[in-house]
Write an enzyme that holds these catalytic residues in place. Structure first.
Site, PDB file in Angstrom:
ATOM      1  N   TYR A   1      88.964  55.725  68.617  1.00 43.07           N
ATOM      2  CA  TYR A   1      87.699  54.742  68.775  1.00 43.07           C
ATOM      3  C   TYR A   1      88.097  53.754  69.768  1.00 43.07           C
ATOM      4  O   TYR A   1      87.151  52.959  70.147  1.00 43.07           O
ATOM      5  CB  TYR A   1      87.892  54.129  67.267  1.00 43.07           C
ATOM      6  CG  TYR A   1      87.341  55.133  66.163  1.00 43.07           C
ATOM      7  CD1 TYR A   1      86.141  55.891  66.167  1.00 43.07           C
ATOM      8  CD2 TYR A   1      88.349  55.531  65.294  1.00 43.07           C
ATOM      9  CE1 TYR A   1      85.904  56.671  65.224  1.00 43.07           C
ATOM     10  CE2 TYR A   1      88.026  56.393  64.322  1.00 43.07           C
ATOM     11  CZ  TYR A   1      86.682  57.167  64.207  1.00 43.07           C
ATOM     12  OH  TYR A   1      86.457  57.877  63.366  1.00 43.07           O
TER      13      TYR A   1
ATOM     14  N   HIS B   1      93.399  57.783  57.438  1.00 45.17           N
ATOM     15  CA  HIS B   1      93.994  58.654  58.627  1.00 45.17           C
ATOM     16  C   HIS B   1      95.559  58.793  58.308  1.00 45.17           C
ATOM     17  O   HIS B   1      96.058  57.721  57.914  1.00 45.17           O
ATOM     18  CB  HIS B   1      93.668  58.142  59.964  1.00 45.17           C
ATOM     19  CG  HIS B   1      92.409  58.344  60.019  1.00 45.17           C
ATOM     20  ND1 HIS B   1      91.668  57.661  61.437  1.00 45.17           N
ATOM     21  CD2 HIS B   1      91.379  59.241  59.944  1.00 45.17           C
ATOM     22  CE1 HIS B   1      90.435  57.890  61.608  1.00 45.17           C
ATOM     23  NE2 HIS B   1      90.344  58.921  60.732  1.00 45.17           N
TER      24      HIS B   1
ATOM     25  N   ARG C   1      80.388  57.280  59.666  1.00 47.03           N
ATOM     26  CA  ARG C   1      81.959  56.892  59.565  1.00 47.03           C
ATOM     27  C   ARG C   1      82.577  56.507  60.939  1.00 47.03           C
ATOM     28  O   ARG C   1      83.227  55.509  60.741  1.00 47.03           O
ATOM     29  CB  ARG C   1      82.583  58.380  59.035  1.00 47.03           C
ATOM     30  CG  ARG C   1      84.297  58.058  58.914  1.00 47.03           C
ATOM     31  CD  ARG C   1      84.766  59.239  58.092  1.00 47.03           C
ATOM     32  NE  ARG C   1      86.179  59.399  58.129  1.00 47.03           N
ATOM     33  CZ  ARG C   1      87.170  58.851  57.391  1.00 47.03           C
ATOM     34  NH1 ARG C   1      86.513  57.889  56.412  1.00 47.03           N
ATOM     35  NH2 ARG C   1      88.365  59.062  57.679  1.00 47.03           N
TER      36      ARG C   1
ATOM     37  N   HIS D   1      78.886  62.334  59.636  1.00 43.91           N
ATOM     38  CA  HIS D   1      80.149  61.887  59.792  1.00 43.91           C
ATOM     39  C   HIS D   1      79.838  60.801  61.132  1.00 43.91           C
ATOM     40  O   HIS D   1      80.675  59.983  61.220  1.00 43.91           O
ATOM     41  CB  HIS D   1      81.088  62.982  60.626  1.00 43.91           C
ATOM     42  CG  HIS D   1      82.492  62.811  60.065  1.00 43.91           C
ATOM     43  ND1 HIS D   1      83.060  62.691  59.022  1.00 43.91           N
ATOM     44  CD2 HIS D   1      83.511  62.888  60.919  1.00 43.91           C
ATOM     45  CE1 HIS D   1      84.366  62.730  58.947  1.00 43.91           C
ATOM     46  NE2 HIS D   1      84.666  62.389  60.123  1.00 43.91           N
TER      47      HIS D   1
ATOM     48  N   ARG E   1      83.356  59.699  54.023  1.00 44.98           N
ATOM     49  CA  ARG E   1      82.997  61.003  54.609  1.00 44.98           C
ATOM     50  C   ARG E   1      81.859  61.478  53.523  1.00 44.98           C
ATOM     51  O   ARG E   1      81.653  60.994  52.352  1.00 44.98           O
ATOM     52  CB  ARG E   1      84.109  62.202  54.318  1.00 44.98           C
ATOM     53  CG  ARG E   1      85.205  62.072  55.270  1.00 44.98           C
ATOM     54  CD  ARG E   1      86.453  62.809  55.195  1.00 44.98           C
ATOM     55  NE  ARG E   1      87.600  62.512  55.947  1.00 44.98           N
ATOM     56  CZ  ARG E   1      88.682  61.962  55.691  1.00 44.98           C
ATOM     57  NH1 ARG E   1      88.485  61.144  54.516  1.00 44.98           N
ATOM     58  NH2 ARG E   1      89.684  61.868  56.664  1.00 44.98           N
TER      59      ARG E   1
ATOM     60  N   LYS F   1      89.960  63.521  51.457  1.00 48.27           N
ATOM     61  CA  LYS F   1      90.655  64.596  52.145  1.00 48.27           C
ATOM     62  C   LYS F   1      92.211  64.881  52.089  1.00 48.27           C
ATOM     63  O   LYS F   1      92.722  63.763  52.091  1.00 48.27           O
ATOM     64  CB  LYS F   1      90.316  64.519  53.568  1.00 48.27           C
ATOM     65  CG  LYS F   1      90.721  65.740  54.768  1.00 48.27           C
ATOM     66  CD  LYS F   1      90.355  65.372  55.909  1.00 48.27           C
ATOM     67  CE  LYS F   1      90.640  66.767  56.611  1.00 48.27           C
ATOM     68  NZ  LYS F   1      90.235  66.288  58.073  1.00 48.27           N
TER      69      LYS F   1
END
Length: 327
Positions: A309, A300, A277, A274, A143, A168
């Protein structure tokens, strides 16, 4: 700067008390800002004049308002819900019970991804640190905030990896270090070392560390390993204690540069930091990388987030051929 501003722990102002409580729970600064934003919007929506007026049942009309009148995405509504649940259940110590509100049904959009050629075209229109940061976002799946927050010690040249320590949610993980970027990153480390030596001579040289680390390692802010890999050009004032120090470059600078580079590349889609990414994850999937490994390298929490994805990888990669292309 993305550094928490000081708040008086004895303040009687409602939002100051909420902020102090959030920090006592160890939540990330971005979570703090997001929760405070939604709590303020909740207060403004109902026109409260005192915390005593707040009732858990007031959550329902506010969330329904977001879905019906503001047309918010479902994830935005969930974020608002999380903030208000935290407010009532954790801070105000009030039971919420079952909530009945209009669920946002705005469908989740598939992320925009770039082909290898498109990504290289965008990066070609960047220069300096912004180009290197974009290459890291695309080559390591970072990120933008993770990239600008990298410290010198986070680059593991010997083992070919990157340590993302300020990710994050306060989590940390390890990612790939592209071999082609190694020479440029070593040059950047040398630049930071020279800049840091100059800062020390001028009476500066300390860098921001989270409170717990700063207390545990009082000398760490002056060590080269803790310096930001992408330092700012100028000193700035740390809002916590008024100390003048060098922070990392701002994420907005990189975002503006990427937006301009995408426009110059002639790609007629919305490209952001983003997007690199997303493109990184999609390329790994095309290579046959296991979904669980992609989840781990992206950081994640849920595999469901990573599974999006699978809907992005081109149909041709799945063996499908249009009838028009069949002889």
């Amino acid at each position: 700067m993305d550094v928490p501003k000081p708040v008086c722990s004895t303040s009687t102002r409602f939002m100051d008390r909420v902020t102090v409580f959030i920090r006592s729970r160890g939540l990330a600064y971005r979570t703090e800002k997001t929760y405070c934003l939604w709590i303020k919007r909740f207060i403004k929506f109902h026109g409260y004049t005192s915390p005593d007026e707040m009732q858990p049942s007031d959550i329902e009309p506010f969330l329904s308002h977001l879905a019906i009148e503001r047309f918010t995405a479902i994830n935005t509504q969930r974020t608002a819900l999380n903030a208000l649940v935290f407010l009532f259940r954790e801070f105000l110590k009030q039971e919420i019970g079952e909530l009945d509100f209009k669920q946002a049904n705005k469908p989740r959009k598939l992320p925009t991804v770039l082909s290898q050629g498109e990504a290289k075209r965008v990066i070609a229109h960047l220069s300096g640190l912004h180009r290197l940061i974009a290459q890291l976002m695309y080559g390591s799946g970072l990120r933008v905030m993770e990239a600008v927050r990298l410290r010198v010690k986070d680059v593991d040249f010997e083992n070919g990896g990157l340590w993302i320590q300020e990710a994050k949610g306060g989590k940390s993980r390890r990612s790939l270090l592209p071999n082609r970027l190694t020479p440029m990153l070593k040059e950047q480390v040398d630049h930071v070392a020279n800049l840091h030596a100059s800062d020390l001579e001028s009476g500066h040289g300390s860098v921001y560390l989270p409170d717990a680390l700063a207390r545990k390692y009082p000398n760490a802010p002056y060590e080269l390993g803790w310096q930001y890999l992408f330092p700012a050009d100028k000193y700035s004032i740390d809002p916590r204690g008024g100390v003048e120090r060098r922070h990392h470059i701002g994420e907005q600078q990189v975002q503006r540069s990427v937006k301009l580079a995408a426009r110059k590349s002639g790609i007629n889609r919305r490209i952001t930091c983003h997007t690199f990414r997303h493109s990184f994850a999609t390329e790994l999937l095309r290579q046959g990388t296991d979904l669980r490994n992609i989840q781990e390298i992206l950081g994640h929490s849920s595999l469901e987030t990573t599974q999006i994805y699978t809907h992005v990888v081109g149909l041709h990669e799945r063996g499908m051929i249009s009838p028009v292309d069949v002889d």
